[in-house]
Each structure stands twice: as C-alpha cells, then as structure tokens.
Design a protein around this motif. Sequence first.
Motif, PDB file in Angstrom:
ATOM      1  N   THR A   1       0.852  -1.171  -0.133  1.00 55.79           N
ATOM      2  CA  THR A   1      -0.121   0.010  -0.075  1.00 55.79           C
ATOM      3  C   THR A   1       1.002   1.288   0.017  1.00 55.79           C
ATOM      4  O   THR A   1       0.437   2.609  -0.384  1.00 55.79           O
ATOM      5  CB  THR A   1      -0.853   0.089   1.164  1.00 55.79           C
ATOM      6  OG1 THR A   1      -0.047   0.075   2.699  1.00 55.79           O
ATOM      7  CG2 THR A   1      -1.675  -1.309   1.452  1.00 55.79           C
ATOM      8  N   GLY A   2       2.128   1.080   0.554  1.00 57.82           N
ATOM      9  CA  GLY A   2       2.830   2.252   0.614  1.00 57.82           C
ATOM     10  C   GLY A   2       2.813   3.044   1.870  1.00 57.82           C
ATOM     11  O   GLY A   2       3.364   4.204   2.064  1.00 57.82           O
ATOM     12  N   LYS A   3       1.731   2.847   2.536  1.00 59.94           N
ATOM     13  CA  LYS A   3       1.378   3.589   3.798  1.00 59.94           C
ATOM     14  C   LYS A   3       2.223   3.039   5.106  1.00 59.94           C
ATOM     15  O   LYS A   3       2.272   1.966   5.110  1.00 59.94           O
ATOM     16  CB  LYS A   3      -0.295   3.428   4.014  1.00 59.94           C
ATOM     17  CG  LYS A   3      -1.137   3.883   3.077  1.00 59.94           C
ATOM     18  CD  LYS A   3      -2.625   3.575   3.314  1.00 59.94           C
ATOM     19  CE  LYS A   3      -3.555   4.200   2.304  1.00 59.94           C
ATOM     20  NZ  LYS A   3      -4.982   3.651   2.462  1.00 59.94           N
ATOM     21  N   ALA A   4       2.503   4.227   5.768  1.00 57.94           N
ATOM     22  CA  ALA A   4       3.397   3.921   7.026  1.00 57.94           C
ATOM     23  C   ALA A   4       3.223   4.805   8.194  1.00 57.94           C
ATOM     24  O   ALA A   4       2.749   5.963   7.855  1.00 57.94           O
ATOM     25  CB  ALA A   4       4.775   3.590   6.836  1.00 57.94           C
ATOM     26  N   LYS A   5       3.045   4.482   9.303  1.00 56.60           N
ATOM     27  CA  LYS A   5       2.634   5.405  10.367  1.00 56.60           C
ATOM     28  C   LYS A   5       3.624   5.098  11.471  1.00 56.60           C
ATOM     29  O   LYS A   5       3.737   3.917  12.116  1.00 56.60           O
ATOM     30  CB  LYS A   5       1.344   4.937  10.656  1.00 56.60           C
ATOM     31  CG  LYS A   5       0.882   6.190  12.006  1.00 56.60           C
ATOM     32  CD  LYS A   5      -0.622   5.854  12.307  1.00 56.60           C
ATOM     33  CE  LYS A   5      -0.899   4.592  13.261  1.00 56.60           C
ATOM     34  NZ  LYS A   5      -2.407   4.156  13.579  1.00 56.60           N
ATOM     35  N   VAL A   6       4.238   6.216  11.901  1.00 52.50           N
ATOM     36  CA  VAL A   6       5.058   6.067  13.113  1.00 52.50           C
ATOM     37  C   VAL A   6       4.167   6.423  14.658  1.00 52.50           C
ATOM     38  O   VAL A   6       3.412   7.208  14.533  1.00 52.50           O
ATOM     39  CB  VAL A   6       6.281   6.842  12.914  1.00 52.50           C
ATOM     40  CG1 VAL A   6       7.149   7.194  14.218  1.00 52.50           C
ATOM     41  CG2 VAL A   6       7.146   6.599  11.784  1.00 52.50           C
ATOM     42  N   GLU A   7       4.710   5.631  15.303  1.00 52.66           N
ATOM     43  CA  GLU A   7       4.002   5.751  16.927  1.00 52.66           C
ATOM     44  C   GLU A   7       5.057   5.877  17.772  1.00 52.66           C
ATOM     45  O   GLU A   7       5.847   5.068  17.719  1.00 52.66           O
ATOM     46  CB  GLU A   7       3.147   4.613  17.128  1.00 52.66           C
ATOM     47  CG  GLU A   7       1.782   4.615  16.371  1.00 52.66           C
ATOM     48  CD  GLU A   7       1.118   3.383  16.813  1.00 52.66           C
ATOM     49  OE1 GLU A   7      -0.233   3.355  16.381  1.00 52.66           O
ATOM     50  OE2 GLU A   7       1.435   2.518  17.610  1.00 52.66           O
TER      51      GLU A   7
ATOM     52  N   LYS B   1      11.413   3.322  21.596  1.00 58.00           N
ATOM     53  CA  LYS B   1      11.401   4.682  21.821  1.00 58.00           C
ATOM     54  C   LYS B   1       9.913   4.970  20.621  1.00 58.00           C
ATOM     55  O   LYS B   1       9.386   5.804  21.090  1.00 58.00           O
ATOM     56  CB  LYS B   1      12.750   5.530  21.435  1.00 58.00           C
ATOM     57  CG  LYS B   1      13.438   5.497  22.657  1.00 58.00           C
ATOM     58  CD  LYS B   1      15.089   6.027  22.041  1.00 58.00           C
ATOM     59  CE  LYS B   1      15.802   6.037  23.024  1.00 58.00           C
ATOM     60  NZ  LYS B   1      17.098   6.645  22.797  1.00 58.00           N
ATOM     61  N   LYS B   2      10.329   4.480  19.501  1.00 56.38           N
ATOM     62  CA  LYS B   2       9.289   4.734  18.497  1.00 56.38           C
ATOM     63  C   LYS B   2       9.036   3.110  17.707  1.00 56.38           C
ATOM     64  O   LYS B   2      10.006   2.271  17.441  1.00 56.38           O
ATOM     65  CB  LYS B   2       9.685   5.623  17.424  1.00 56.38           C
ATOM     66  CG  LYS B   2       9.816   6.980  18.206  1.00 56.38           C
ATOM     67  CD  LYS B   2      10.227   8.217  16.919  1.00 56.38           C
ATOM     68  CE  LYS B   2      11.507   7.862  15.890  1.00 56.38           C
ATOM     69  NZ  LYS B   2      11.508   8.627  15.083  1.00 56.38           N
ATOM     70  N   VAL B   3       8.144   2.995  17.092  1.00 54.39           N
ATOM     71  CA  VAL B   3       7.608   1.998  16.142  1.00 54.39           C
ATOM     72  C   VAL B   3       7.097   2.439  14.878  1.00 54.39           C
ATOM     73  O   VAL B   3       6.644   3.645  15.023  1.00 54.39           O
ATOM     74  CB  VAL B   3       6.811   0.820  16.780  1.00 54.39           C
ATOM     75  CG1 VAL B   3       7.466   0.433  17.954  1.00 54.39           C
ATOM     76  CG2 VAL B   3       5.337   1.605  16.944  1.00 54.39           C
TER      77      VAL B   3
END
Length: 322
Positions: free
Chosen positions: A137-143, A197-199
């Motif tokens: 999908t090309g979608k990515a989200k950082v948390e 710290k982040k994913v």
Amino acid sequence: MNKLISVIIPVYNTEKYVEKALSSVIEQTYKNLEIIVIDDKSTDDSPRIIDEIAAKDSRVRVYHSAENVGHSLARNKGLELAQGDYIGFVDSDDYIHPQLYERLLSIMEENDTDIAICRNIAFKDEKELPDFKEALTGKAKVETRSQYMEHFMDPFTGPVSWVGTKLYKAELFENTRFKDFFGEDLVINAEMALKVKKVVWTEDKLYAYRVRTGSTTAAWTKDLSVPSALSYLAAMDVLKDEDEQYTNRLTIYTIGKLANLYANCNNDYGKEAASKVYEIFAREYDNQRAALSKAGARDTFKLFIARRLPAVYCRLATRITV
C-alpha cells in the motif's frame, strides 16, 4: 541498507509446509540475510528437507536439537545463534511476501524506529494459498512508545502480539527471551514495548499465516482457554509498572478479556472447562478491586454480572470476541 537480518525459523513436523516457508525467505528481495532453522527434534521428513535446502544456500544455517524443547525454546536457540543487526521470525507452516524484509527495514531506517510491523493474511490450511495481490500500500505510520502501548488494550490490532509480522532491532533481545508457555508472542512483545522509543506500522499485508488443525493455535480443535488467560495476565504483569492511570485501564481491560474468555469457553467447551477460566477471572476480579473501582459504569456492570451471575453473563454473551 546493508545491515544483516537474522531470520529465525523453528521447525517441528511440518514436512508439508517447510519448503514453502524457507523458499519464501530465501527468495526475499533483500539478500543480506542469515536464515537460522531450528529443527526441534522433528520425527517426520522435515530434517531432510531443510538440510537439502541448506546445502544449496550458504545463508541457511540448520541446528538440529537433541530433544524436543517446544516453540519458545527453539526460538531462544535461534536468538542465541543470531548475529544480525535485526531479527525476524517466520513459522515453518507460514510464508512471507518477497519484499517483507526490504519493506520493513526501509521504513525502520527512514523513521529511526526500533520495530517495524506489517499486516498479515490469515488463511485456512485447505484453502488456496494467498498470492499477496495488492499487498503493498505504501502507507506507514510512526508511533511513540506511549501510543504503541495503547495497542495492548485494542482487540482490533491483534498484530501487536505476533512476532512474525515484525522486524526488531537485535538489541531489544538483550536479556529478553521467550517464555515457555502458550501465548509467548504476546508476553515478549509486552516486554519489547517497554524498551522501544518509536515503532512504525505499515498497512502492507506481507505475512501469510496458515490456520491449520494440527497447529498449537487452532483454538477450535482443542481448549486453549486457560493458557490464553495466563498469557493475558503475564502480559499485564509486564506492563503494569507504567503510570497508575495506564495500569488501571490495562487491568480493567484484561479482567474484561478474562470474562469474555470464560463466556466463549462455556459456549465452546462446556461448564467443566469454563469453570477453570472462571476461577482465574474471579481471583483477579477480587484481587484487583482498587483498579476496578476506576472502571466506567458499563465495565463495572458487565464485570459485576460476570462475577456474581456467571450463568446470566454467558447467556447474554452468546459469542464475544476476546
């Protein structure tokens, strides 16, 4: 991206599937892999199959266990042998998209995160194999860490508890290993959550998870309710050292999961089997009064009915997703 990825694959009596699993890793577009196959004293033709595959690709390393130690300890042996900068896991009856590790490593390095997570495609053993159409999908989200922790109270993000859909920085496994019981993925991911710290999440469906009647997770073929309950509590124990508000919410959520598990067990396996889950639920309900006093009216009523009128609760909850 020239970092080494260690892919750990425990194998036990999966002669029908293991070649597909290993081939899907060998054929990854990202080539700098060490593929660590742990044969957990298989009694079928799996050892021969994996040895033949290893003979054709120097990246494949096979360890034959002297005794059957189980899925968790086999993975731990793989961690002991791993030399990579990153760690991935594939079960020997599953398979992965050709770009899984290229994609996960790319978004990890782009966003400087500790874990990258993809989605999976679940399919039943007798069904046609998924072909990953429209997987990317090309979608990515950082948390942030605090955002990621919230997923342990979200039944719709089951992937938070799976290791196969993730790529980890190897350093996360320092002093951390799988526990030897059912639900080990959930517990180790709770431990990982305390370290990150982040994913980064991608909506890409890159892991094909086979649901088969002979696997340990085929819940409809045998009652795994008590082991599941214990894994929920183990994860809660790992995470509950957070701030008081988070701990209270997590406790309320977990006790609710136990109540739902009890209702499902009663519906699926009968009163005798369900009574064991009810004992666990009732004990935790009675021991966690302080946290439960913070629950909202809906949760308070639901859990009170489950504790005091379990038969009524089971009739009301004819089928509850846990």
